[in-house]
Design a protein around this motif. Sequence first.
Motif, mmCIF file in Angstrom:
data_model
loop_
_atom_site.group_PDB
_atom_site.id
_atom_site.type_symbol
_atom_site.label_atom_id
_atom_site.label_comp_id
_atom_site.label_asym_id
_atom_site.label_seq_id
_atom_site.Cartn_x
_atom_site.Cartn_y
_atom_site.Cartn_z
ATOM 1 N N TYR A 171 73.171 21.675 29.715
ATOM 2 C CA TYR A 171 72.463 20.621 30.462
ATOM 3 C C TYR A 171 70.987 20.982 30.577
ATOM 4 O O TYR A 171 70.103 20.153 30.399
ATOM 5 C CB TYR A 171 73.044 20.480 31.875
ATOM 6 N N MET A 172 70.734 22.258 30.894
ATOM 7 C CA MET A 172 69.351 22.697 31.096
ATOM 8 C C MET A 172 68.543 22.591 29.815
ATOM 9 O O MET A 172 67.385 22.178 29.828
ATOM 10 C CB MET A 172 69.341 24.135 31.618
ATOM 11 N N GLU A 173 69.170 22.939 28.708
ATOM 12 C CA GLU A 173 68.445 22.870 27.430
ATOM 13 C C GLU A 173 68.039 21.442 27.093
ATOM 14 O O GLU A 173 67.022 21.201 26.470
ATOM 15 C CB GLU A 173 69.301 23.467 26.310
ATOM 16 N N ARG A 174 68.861 20.485 27.523
ATOM 17 C CA ARG A 174 68.528 19.073 27.258
ATOM 18 C C ARG A 174 67.518 18.525 28.255
ATOM 19 O O ARG A 174 66.993 17.443 28.086
ATOM 20 C CB ARG A 174 69.799 18.228 27.377
ATOM 21 N N GLY A 175 67.319 19.244 29.384
ATOM 22 C CA GLY A 175 66.456 18.720 30.445
ATOM 23 C C GLY A 175 67.224 17.821 31.406
ATOM 24 O O GLY A 175 66.624 17.128 32.223
ATOM 25 N N ASP A 176 68.549 17.823 31.310
ATOM 26 C CA ASP A 176 69.376 17.033 32.230
ATOM 27 C C ASP A 176 69.742 17.862 33.459
ATOM 28 O O ASP A 176 69.677 19.086 33.424
ATOM 29 C CB ASP A 176 70.690 16.621 31.538
ATOM 30 N N ARG A 191 61.941 14.438 28.902
ATOM 31 C CA ARG A 191 63.279 14.142 29.428
ATOM 32 C C ARG A 191 63.365 14.539 30.922
ATOM 33 O O ARG A 191 63.909 13.813 31.738
ATOM 34 C CB ARG A 191 64.313 14.929 28.596
ATOM 35 N N ARG A 192 62.807 15.700 31.260
ATOM 36 C CA ARG A 192 62.864 16.144 32.656
ATOM 37 C C ARG A 192 62.105 15.176 33.563
ATOM 38 O O ARG A 192 62.538 14.903 34.683
ATOM 39 C CB ARG A 192 62.289 17.559 32.788
ATOM 40 N N LEU A 193 60.975 14.659 33.073
ATOM 41 C CA LEU A 193 60.232 13.700 33.893
ATOM 42 C C LEU A 193 61.021 12.397 34.055
ATOM 43 O O LEU A 193 61.063 11.816 35.142
ATOM 44 C CB LEU A 193 58.864 13.406 33.259
ATOM 45 N N LEU A 250 78.377 22.506 40.101
ATOM 46 C CA LEU A 250 77.872 23.818 39.691
ATOM 47 C C LEU A 250 76.838 24.370 40.673
ATOM 48 O O LEU A 250 76.704 25.574 40.837
ATOM 49 C CB LEU A 250 77.234 23.748 38.296
ATOM 50 N N ILE A 251 76.102 23.479 41.308
ATOM 51 C CA ILE A 251 74.951 23.966 42.074
ATOM 52 C C ILE A 251 75.150 23.887 43.592
ATOM 53 O O ILE A 251 74.575 24.667 44.354
ATOM 54 C CB ILE A 251 73.661 23.205 41.620
ATOM 55 N N VAL A 252 76.002 22.964 44.023
ATOM 56 C CA VAL A 252 76.139 22.714 45.453
ATOM 57 C C VAL A 252 76.645 23.949 46.214
ATOM 58 O O VAL A 252 76.132 24.304 47.279
ATOM 59 C CB VAL A 252 77.077 21.495 45.658
HETATM 60 P P1 AMP Z 1 63.546 23.570 37.538
HETATM 61 O O1 AMP Z 1 63.081 24.961 37.274
HETATM 62 O O2 AMP Z 1 63.681 23.275 39.008
HETATM 63 O O3 AMP Z 1 62.734 22.531 36.822
HETATM 64 O O4 AMP Z 1 65.042 23.485 36.973
HETATM 65 C C1 AMP Z 1 65.342 23.718 35.616
HETATM 66 C C2 AMP Z 1 66.644 23.022 35.231
HETATM 67 O O5 AMP Z 1 67.732 23.526 36.029
HETATM 68 C C3 AMP Z 1 66.659 21.521 35.466
HETATM 69 O O6 AMP Z 1 66.061 20.821 34.397
HETATM 70 C C4 AMP Z 1 68.162 21.258 35.586
HETATM 71 O O7 AMP Z 1 68.791 21.295 34.319
HETATM 72 C C5 AMP Z 1 68.643 22.477 36.360
HETATM 73 N N1 AMP Z 1 68.612 22.248 37.823
HETATM 74 C C6 AMP Z 1 67.813 22.854 38.735
HETATM 75 N N2 AMP Z 1 68.074 22.422 39.985
HETATM 76 C C7 AMP Z 1 69.075 21.527 39.884
HETATM 77 C C8 AMP Z 1 69.795 20.720 40.813
HETATM 78 N N3 AMP Z 1 69.535 20.752 42.122
HETATM 79 N N4 AMP Z 1 70.771 19.912 40.329
HETATM 80 C C9 AMP Z 1 71.053 19.854 39.017
HETATM 81 N N5 AMP Z 1 70.402 20.564 38.075
HETATM 82 C C10 AMP Z 1 69.426 21.408 38.486
#
Ligand code: AMP
Length: 224
Positions: free
Chosen positions: A55-60, A173-175, A66-68
Motif C-alpha cells: 500500500y505504501m509503495e503505491r501511495g495508498d 497519488r499521495r496528494l 493495520l494501524i489502529v
Molecule cells: P507519511 O510518512 O505520513 O506520509 O506516511 C507514509 C505512508 O504510510 C502513507 O502514504 C500510507 O501508505 C501509510 N500511512 C501512514 N499513516 C497512515 C494512516 N493513519 N492510515 C493509513 N495509512 C497510513
Amino acid sequence: MSELNLVILGPPGAGKGTQAERLVEDFDLPYYATGHILRAAVKERSELGQKAQEYMERGDLVPDELIVEVIRQRVDGPEAADGFVLDGFPRKVTQADVLAEVLDGLGRRLSAAMLIDTPDEEALRRLSGRRVCADDDHLYHVEFDPPREEGKCDQDGSALIQRDDDKPETVKRRLAVYHEETTPLIDYYGERGLLRRFDGSRHPKEVSDHVRATLATLRLEDEL
Ligand code: AMP
C-alpha cells in the motif's frame, strides 16, 4: 499542568514532521508518526511491515486494522499520560472516530487538531527535494534545509536518501489520497471546535511561532 493531546493534519509536504520535531522539543511530548512507525516495520520486515508495504509503495493508505491498534497502544501507554503529538493519524474519518473512542475510554479528549495548510504545488516542490536519513527519518531539503555535509545526516551521520514514496508519481497519488480521504477531517474537527489552522506556505520558523503561541493560549484557556 493540563495535558496536550494533539493531532497534526495536512498534505504530505506540508512540513508536519518539521513542525512536530519543534513541538516535541518545546512541550516535551511523545511523538507518534504513523508513517515513521510503518517505515520502520517495513525495514524490519515484521508482519505489520510486510502487510503495509504494497500500500505504501503505491501511495495508498494501509487498511485501518493495520494501524489502529498501533495507535491505540501508544495513546493508552504510560509515556502518553500527559499528552502526545500524532502525525499521520488520523488519516480518515473512521480513524478519527477510533481516536475519539480511545480517548473517551480513558476519560480524555483531544486538545486540538492542527492543520498545516499547503497548496499542492508547494507540497510537490518540497517533497521532490526532501531527503531523510537512512537510520532515523531526520528530515532535510536539498534546497531549503541542506545538511552541513552533503548526503550525510547532521544528527547521526547516516546517509541521506530519497524515500521511494517521495518520487513524483507516488507523490501525486499521495496528494490525491489526501484530498479524497483526509480533507473530510477538516470539517470533522471544525464542527467539534478543535480545528486550528496554520499557513504551511510560510517559513517553518513562522509556522512554529504561530503553533507555539496557539498552544500556549490553549493551555491557558484550559487552566482558567
Ligand atoms: P507519511 O510518512 O505520513 O506520509 O506516511 C507514509 C505512508 O504510510 C502513507 O502514504 C500510507 O501508505 C501509510 N500511512 C501512514 N499513516 C497512515 C494512516 N493513519 N492510515 C493509513 N495509512 C497510513
